[in-house]
Design an enzyme around this catalytic site. Structure first.
Site: not given
Ligand code: NAD
Length: 216
Positions: A9-10, A69-70, A96, A125, A129, A135
């Site tokens: 959902s994020g 990617g978390t 990524f 950002h 965030k 990261g």
């Molecule tokens: P967001 O806050 O919009 O979404 C987070 C998602 O995780 C939501 O669907 C939420 O319901 C879910 N979630 C949170 N806690 C949870 C739990 N305890 N159990 C189950 N689901 C849970 O965040 P976002 O902007 O989509 O980013 C998500 C992650 O990806 C972050 O860690 C962010 O830093 C990372 N990110 C990584 C890259 C990459 O390239 N590696 C790029 C962008 C974002």
């Protein structure tokens, strides 16, 4: 490909669903619960630290590879992923995008020539965030190979800007990268999922995926 999505959902989850069109989303995990109607071959995780445990459990349960990617993971999370990688392929990266991974290669190659310069990183950002420094900034610092200050700015809706400065009294080198759309990360995750489909197990960075794509 049948895939599971942790963080569906994020912001990233929505971008991934759009980019993975044509593949079957059989498992969704978000903070509202777990919805499953099939066995995933690969699990994509862009959520947060607390949800990583669920992602790893699911990967063991289904023998599925994982692309994660978390950010804000700690050493013990990485150790858990490395243990999982003995069984299935794991691609872990805090970024990524192809651009940042090329930038890392450049920094690894040339930073030793710039030891006389002061080095600093600025990352910007969106205000929602949760972690700071990013990261990606931590990865860039590792690529420079020395301790240096990271300045984090949280404002507006910016998906991710990173600038690495090398400066002395007479000149400044600035290397910068700007994400225009989160779609680049989702495309990266799709490439990493394809990379996993050709592997039995192992722990990989996105850099290895970029090199694999170049050879194809
Ligand atoms: P967001 O806050 O919009 O979404 C987070 C998602 O995780 C939501 O669907 C939420 O319901 C879910 N979630 C949170 N806690 C949870 C739990 N305890 N159990 C189950 N689901 C849970 O965040 P976002 O902007 O989509 O980013 C998500 C992650 O990806 C972050 O860690 C962010 O830093 C990372 N990110 C990584 C890259 C990459 O390239 N590696 C790029 C962008 C974002």
């Amino acid at each position: 490909m049948r895939y599971g999505l942790i963080g569906s959902s994020g912001r990233m989850g929505k971008e991934i669903i759009e980019t993975f069109k044509g593949h079957d989303l059989v498992l969704e995990v978000s903070d509202t619960g777990i919805f499953r109607h099939g066995e995933p071959e690969i699990i994509i995780d862009f959520s947060n630290r607390e949800a990583l445990k669920t992602a790893i459990e699911m990967a063991y349960q289904f023998g599925a590879g994982i692309v994660t990617g978390t950010t804000a993971l700690n050493q013990s999370d990485i150790a858990d992923l490395r243990r999982l990688a003995e069984r299935v392929p794991v691609v872990q990266s805090f970024n990524f995008s192809t651009g940042i991974n090329l930038l890392r290669m450049i920094l690894k190659e040339y930073s030793s020539l710039l030891e006389e310069f002061e080095a600093e990183i600025i990352e910007v950002h969106h205000s929602a965030k949760k972690d700071a420094p990013s990261g990606t900034a931590i990865m860039l610092k590792e690529s420079v190979g020395r301790d240096l200050p990271i300045h984090s700015v949280r404002t507006g809706g910016i998906p991710g800007d990173h600038r690495v400065f090398f400066a002395n009294e007479g000149e400044v080198i600035e290397i910068s990268h700007r994400v225009i759309s989160r779609k680049v990360f989702a495309i990266g995750a799709l490439k990493a999922a394809m990379f996993c489909a050709e592997r039995e197990n192992g722990f990989y960075s996105y850099e290895e995926v970029v090199r694999w794509m170049q050879k194809r």
